[in-house]
Design an enzyme around this catalytic site. Structure first.
Site, short mmCIF file in Angstrom:
data_model
loop_
_atom_site.label_atom_id
_atom_site.label_comp_id
_atom_site.label_asym_id
_atom_site.label_seq_id
_atom_site.Cartn_x
_atom_site.Cartn_y
_atom_site.Cartn_z
CG HIS A 35 -1.79 1.22 1.44
ND1 HIS A 35 -1.74 2.03 2.30
CD2 HIS A 35 -2.87 1.28 0.79
CE1 HIS A 35 -2.89 2.85 2.10
NE2 HIS A 35 -3.54 2.54 1.11
NE ARG A 36 -1.63 5.63 1.16
CZ ARG A 36 -2.43 6.34 2.07
NH1 ARG A 36 -1.54 7.34 2.59
NH2 ARG A 36 -3.73 6.35 2.30
CD GLU A 62 -2.70 1.71 -3.20
OE1 GLU A 62 -3.94 2.00 -3.45
OE2 GLU A 62 -1.79 2.28 -2.52
CG ASP A 64 -3.69 6.28 -3.91
OD1 ASP A 64 -4.50 5.37 -4.01
OD2 ASP A 64 -3.20 6.52 -2.76
CG HIS A 77 -3.71 9.08 -0.24
ND1 HIS A 77 -4.51 9.80 0.62
CD2 HIS A 77 -4.51 7.67 -0.27
CE1 HIS A 77 -5.67 9.28 0.95
NE2 HIS A 77 -5.72 8.04 0.67
CD GLU A 148 -7.76 4.74 -4.60
OE1 GLU A 148 -6.99 4.24 -3.79
OE2 GLU A 148 -8.73 5.24 -4.28
CD GLN A 184 -6.19 0.79 -5.69
OE1 GLN A 184 -7.12 0.46 -4.57
NE2 GLN A 184 -5.16 0.83 -5.54
O1 G3P Z 1 -6.63 1.69 -2.59
C1 G3P Z 1 -7.17 1.08 -1.21
C2 G3P Z 1 -7.03 1.83 -0.27
O2 G3P Z 1 -5.66 2.31 -0.57
C3 G3P Z 1 -8.17 2.76 -0.55
O3 G3P Z 1 -7.73 3.79 0.62
O4 G3P Z 1 -7.23 5.92 1.13
O5 G3P Z 1 -5.55 4.49 1.32
O6 G3P Z 1 -6.19 5.13 -0.92
P1 G3P Z 1 -6.57 4.86 0.54
CA CA Z 2 -5.14 3.57 -2.57
#
Ligand code: G3P
Ligand code: CA
Length: 289
Positions: A35-36, A62, A64, A77, A148, A184
């Site tokens: 995540h990130r 992952e 954004d 993000h 994302e 996503q």
């Molecule tokens: O992308 C899954 C999760 O990351 C969604 O929440 O706010 O961390 O982008 P966020």
């Molecule tokens: Ca995300």
């Protein structure tokens, strides 16, 4: 007259039994989604963070996407720069979509991490520039990306621009490359537009709020028309939602899971993957099964 049964040689039977036993014992694959990057251990959305996620055994990197005022897709993000950007000019504050790419060039998204972790002196030496989508599509071309689309409603044409970038960098050219992409969004509309243009691309519908009981089936039916799975917050995942999603053939990737006990519980529950700031920890938990 019934045909005589043909018995396979005993060796083949034994081989099949061994194979079946091995399949029964093999742990179910569960996707480790950095995540990130590995954002518990490195500043989120920096190359150092994704490189750490790779080193820690993440299956997916992952990130954004946001869009600048001059329509460059960048990786950050928040809609606003303030939390993670530091810089010499006021341009490193405010909304990303209000800033041109050139204005962001001097901003640094690594330094804030040292405000939280003063001991992480190594952060002073890493590349803290805000990455562009193009840079990531090139640098991590051999990896699997979990991308994302953030706030696509605020950026008309973002979906088409995103797909054009994937195309330009060869990510849509082969099934092998496409299979290393997951897209996503919280926006069903954005995902439906992606699906209409590139039906072979696998999509994950993020779900942040609980779905009322009566709406679970119709909501999942609707999602299953364009997506390969759902990405529910760990706060809203219930056994009922998990079972209903699986019954419709949807993957379930839960966000954001950073504690070992929760990882173990979700593995036991049968999820298909987890977004985690600690991909190394999830990899170790999975290896210990
Ligand atoms: O992308 C899954 C999760 O990351 C969604 O929440 O706010 O961390 O982008 P966020
Ligand atoms: Ca995300």
């Amino acid at each position: 007259m019934r045909p005589r049964s043909v018995r396979p040689p005993a060796g083949l039977v034994a081989g099949l039994l061994v194979t079946l036993a091995a399949c029964a014992d093999a742990p179910r694959p569960i996707a480790v989604i950095g995540h990130r990057g590995a954002s518990a251990d490195a500043p989120e959305h920096t190359f150092a963070s994704w490189d750490r996620a790779v080193a820690d055994g993440a299956d997916w990197l992952e990130f954004d996407l946001q869009r600048t005022a001059d329509s460059v897709l960048v990786v950050l993000h928040d809609d606003a720069l303030d939390r993670t950007a530091r810089g010499p000019t006021p341009a490193c504050t405010g909304l990303v979509r209000a800033r041109a790419r050139a204005e962001l060039a001097a901003c640094d998204v690594a330094r804030w991490f040292r405000e939280r972790h003063p001991e992480a002196t190594w952060v002073d030496t890493i590349d803290g520039r805000i990455p562009t989508l193009d840079e990531i599509l090139v640098r991590y071309r051999a990896h699997a990306l979990y991308i994302e689309l953030k706030s696509p409603e605020s950026a008309p044409g973002m979906v088409e621009q995103f797909l054009a970038a994937l195309e330009r960098h060869g990510w849509l050219a082969t099934a092998e490359a496409r299979d290393r992409l997951l897209v996503q969004s919280f926006s069903p509309g954005a995902l439906q537009r992606v699906h209409a243009r590139v039906p072979g691309l696998r999509l994950i519908q993020l779900v942040g709020d609980s779905i009322p009981e009566a709406a679970v089936e119709p909501t999942l039916d609707s999602i299953a028309r364009y997506a390969a799975g759902i990405g529910p917050s760990g706060r809203i995942l219930t056994p009922r939602l998990l079972a209903a999603a699986h019954a419709k053939g949807l993957l379930v990737h839960v966000y954001t899971v950073n504690e070992e006990a929760q990882m173990r519980a979700l593995i036991a529950a049968g999820v298909d993957g987890m977004f985690t700031d600690r991909p190394g920890l999830l990899r170790r938990v999975l290896a210990a099964r």
